[in-house]
Design a protein around this motif. Structure first.
Motif, PDB file in Angstrom:
ATOM      1  N   ASP A  13       0.843  -1.194   0.000  1.00  0.00           N
ATOM      2  CA  ASP A  13       0.000   0.000   0.000  1.00  0.00           C
ATOM      3  C   ASP A  13       0.880   1.246   0.000  1.00  0.00           C
ATOM      4  O   ASP A  13       2.115   1.151  -0.013  1.00  0.00           O
ATOM      5  N   SER A  14       0.267   2.403   0.014  1.00  0.00           N
ATOM      6  CA  SER A  14       1.014   3.660  -0.070  1.00  0.00           C
ATOM      7  C   SER A  14       1.882   3.917   1.164  1.00  0.00           C
ATOM      8  O   SER A  14       2.778   4.755   1.122  1.00  0.00           O
ATOM      9  N   ASN A  15       1.656   3.166   2.244  1.00  0.00           N
ATOM     10  CA  ASN A  15       2.487   3.283   3.447  1.00  0.00           C
ATOM     11  C   ASN A  15       3.679   2.332   3.417  1.00  0.00           C
ATOM     12  O   ASN A  15       4.487   2.318   4.337  1.00  0.00           O
ATOM     13  N   GLY A  16       3.740   1.490   2.383  1.00  0.00           N
ATOM     14  CA  GLY A  16       4.825   0.518   2.281  1.00  0.00           C
ATOM     15  C   GLY A  16       4.534  -0.803   2.957  1.00  0.00           C
ATOM     16  O   GLY A  16       5.402  -1.674   3.023  1.00  0.00           O
ATOM     17  N   ASP A  17       3.302  -0.973   3.465  1.00  0.00           N
ATOM     18  CA  ASP A  17       2.923  -2.228   4.119  1.00  0.00           C
ATOM     19  C   ASP A  17       2.496  -3.255   3.072  1.00  0.00           C
ATOM     20  O   ASP A  17       1.724  -2.941   2.163  1.00  0.00           O
ATOM     21  N   ASP A  59      -7.494   0.124 -11.222  1.00  0.00           N
ATOM     22  CA  ASP A  59      -7.481   1.566 -10.970  1.00  0.00           C
ATOM     23  C   ASP A  59      -6.745   1.923  -9.682  1.00  0.00           C
ATOM     24  O   ASP A  59      -6.339   3.068  -9.498  1.00  0.00           O
ATOM     25  N   MET A  60      -6.585   0.964  -8.789  1.00  0.00           N
ATOM     26  CA  MET A  60      -5.910   1.197  -7.517  1.00  0.00           C
ATOM     27  C   MET A  60      -4.391   1.049  -7.623  1.00  0.00           C
ATOM     28  O   MET A  60      -3.670   1.352  -6.692  1.00  0.00           O
ATOM     29  N   VAL A  61      -3.901   0.580  -8.771  1.00  0.00           N
ATOM     30  CA  VAL A  61      -2.466   0.364  -8.944  1.00  0.00           C
ATOM     31  C   VAL A  61      -1.795   1.665  -9.366  1.00  0.00           C
ATOM     32  O   VAL A  61      -2.197   2.293 -10.347  1.00  0.00           O
ATOM     33  N   ASP A  62      -0.774   2.054  -8.629  1.00  0.00           N
ATOM     34  CA  ASP A  62      -0.027   3.279  -8.922  1.00  0.00           C
ATOM     35  C   ASP A  62       1.190   2.970  -9.786  1.00  0.00           C
ATOM     36  O   ASP A  62       1.496   3.701 -10.724  1.00  0.00           O
ATOM     37  N   ALA A  63       1.911   1.892  -9.450  1.00  0.00           N
ATOM     38  CA  ALA A  63       3.127   1.553 -10.183  1.00  0.00           C
ATOM     39  C   ALA A  63       3.411   0.063 -10.053  1.00  0.00           C
ATOM     40  O   ALA A  63       3.015  -0.574  -9.079  1.00  0.00           O
ATOM     41  N   ILE A  64       4.111  -0.470 -11.061  1.00  0.00           N
ATOM     42  CA  ILE A  64       4.550  -1.861 -11.028  1.00  0.00           C
ATOM     43  C   ILE A  64       6.037  -1.880 -11.350  1.00  0.00           C
ATOM     44  O   ILE A  64       6.473  -1.353 -12.369  1.00  0.00           O
ATOM     45  N   GLY A  65       6.792  -2.461 -10.431  1.00  0.00           N
ATOM     46  CA  GLY A  65       8.234  -2.620 -10.598  1.00  0.00           C
ATOM     47  C   GLY A  65       8.608  -3.919  -9.926  1.00  0.00           C
ATOM     48  O   GLY A  65       8.046  -4.961 -10.234  1.00  0.00           O
ATOM     49  N   ASP A  66       9.525  -3.844  -8.965  1.00  0.00           N
ATOM     50  CA  ASP A  66       9.846  -5.026  -8.162  1.00  0.00           C
ATOM     51  C   ASP A  66       8.640  -5.444  -7.338  1.00  0.00           C
ATOM     52  O   ASP A  66       8.493  -6.605  -6.978  1.00  0.00           O
ATOM     53  N   LYS A  67       7.794  -4.452  -7.026  1.00  0.00           N
ATOM     54  CA  LYS A  67       6.563  -4.677  -6.274  1.00  0.00           C
ATOM     55  C   LYS A  67       5.422  -3.955  -6.974  1.00  0.00           C
ATOM     56  O   LYS A  67       5.649  -3.059  -7.773  1.00  0.00           O
ATOM     57  N   VAL A  68       4.200  -4.340  -6.642  1.00  0.00           N
ATOM     58  CA  VAL A  68       3.018  -3.633  -7.124  1.00  0.00           C
ATOM     59  C   VAL A  68       2.639  -2.637  -6.034  1.00  0.00           C
ATOM     60  O   VAL A  68       2.377  -3.026  -4.896  1.00  0.00           O
ATOM     61  N   ILE A  69       2.635  -1.356  -6.384  1.00  0.00           N
ATOM     62  CA  ILE A  69       2.363  -0.306  -5.399  1.00  0.00           C
ATOM     63  C   ILE A  69       0.978   0.269  -5.639  1.00  0.00           C
ATOM     64  O   ILE A  69       0.642   0.644  -6.767  1.00  0.00           O
ATOM     65  N   LEU A  70       0.182   0.308  -4.572  1.00  0.00           N
ATOM     66  CA  LEU A  70      -1.185   0.804  -4.666  1.00  0.00           C
ATOM     67  C   LEU A  70      -1.235   2.300  -4.398  1.00  0.00           C
ATOM     68  O   LEU A  70      -0.419   2.847  -3.665  1.00  0.00           O
ATOM     69  N   ARG A  71      -2.230   2.937  -4.983  1.00  0.00           N
ATOM     70  CA  ARG A  71      -2.455   4.369  -4.772  1.00  0.00           C
ATOM     71  C   ARG A  71      -2.910   4.623  -3.339  1.00  0.00           C
ATOM     72  O   ARG A  71      -3.509   3.777  -2.695  1.00  0.00           O
ATOM     73  N   ARG A  72      -2.683   5.841  -2.901  1.00  0.00           N
ATOM     74  CA  ARG A  72      -3.166   6.270  -1.588  1.00  0.00           C
ATOM     75  C   ARG A  72      -4.686   6.386  -1.649  1.00  0.00           C
ATOM     76  O   ARG A  72      -5.235   6.922  -2.594  1.00  0.00           O
ATOM     77  N   MET A  73      -5.345   5.852  -0.655  1.00  0.00           N
ATOM     78  CA  MET A  73      -6.802   5.946  -0.577  1.00  0.00           C
ATOM     79  C   MET A  73      -7.180   7.352  -0.143  1.00  0.00           C
ATOM     80  O   MET A  73      -6.619   7.873   0.818  1.00  0.00           O
TER      81      MET A  73
END
Length: 77
Positions: A13-17, A59-73
């Motif tokens: 998530d956007s907090n890195g959890d 739509d909740m995905v912000d970026a994909i790299g080594d990990k899938v990072i979700l947008r801030r809610m």
């Protein structure tokens, strides 16, 4: 990027959890597009195939790299 490249990636998530790992993709065949990521729990039970699954909207995905990072809610009042 191919679907097989996403399998097993951590979803954070956007907090890195870590909120899970990519198990599969949800695809709208008629539109030929990915609509969601099927995530399994990131715990030991999830890795053993016993965890819960949930679908995360693409739509909740912000970026994909080594990990899938979700947008801030966004919080609504």
């Amino acid at each position: 990027m191919h679907a097989k490249d996403l399998s097993g990636k951590d979803i954070v998530d956007s907090n890195g959890d870590t909120v899970g790992v990519v198990d599969d993709l949800e695809i709208d065949v008629s539109k030929k597009m990915v609509t969601g990521i099927i995530a399994k729990e990131g715990t030991i039970s999830g890795k053993l195939g016993m965890g819960e699954e949930r679908v995360i909207s693409i739509d909740m995905v912000d970026a994909i790299g080594d990990k899938v990072i979700l947008r801030r809610m966004e919080r609504r009042m």
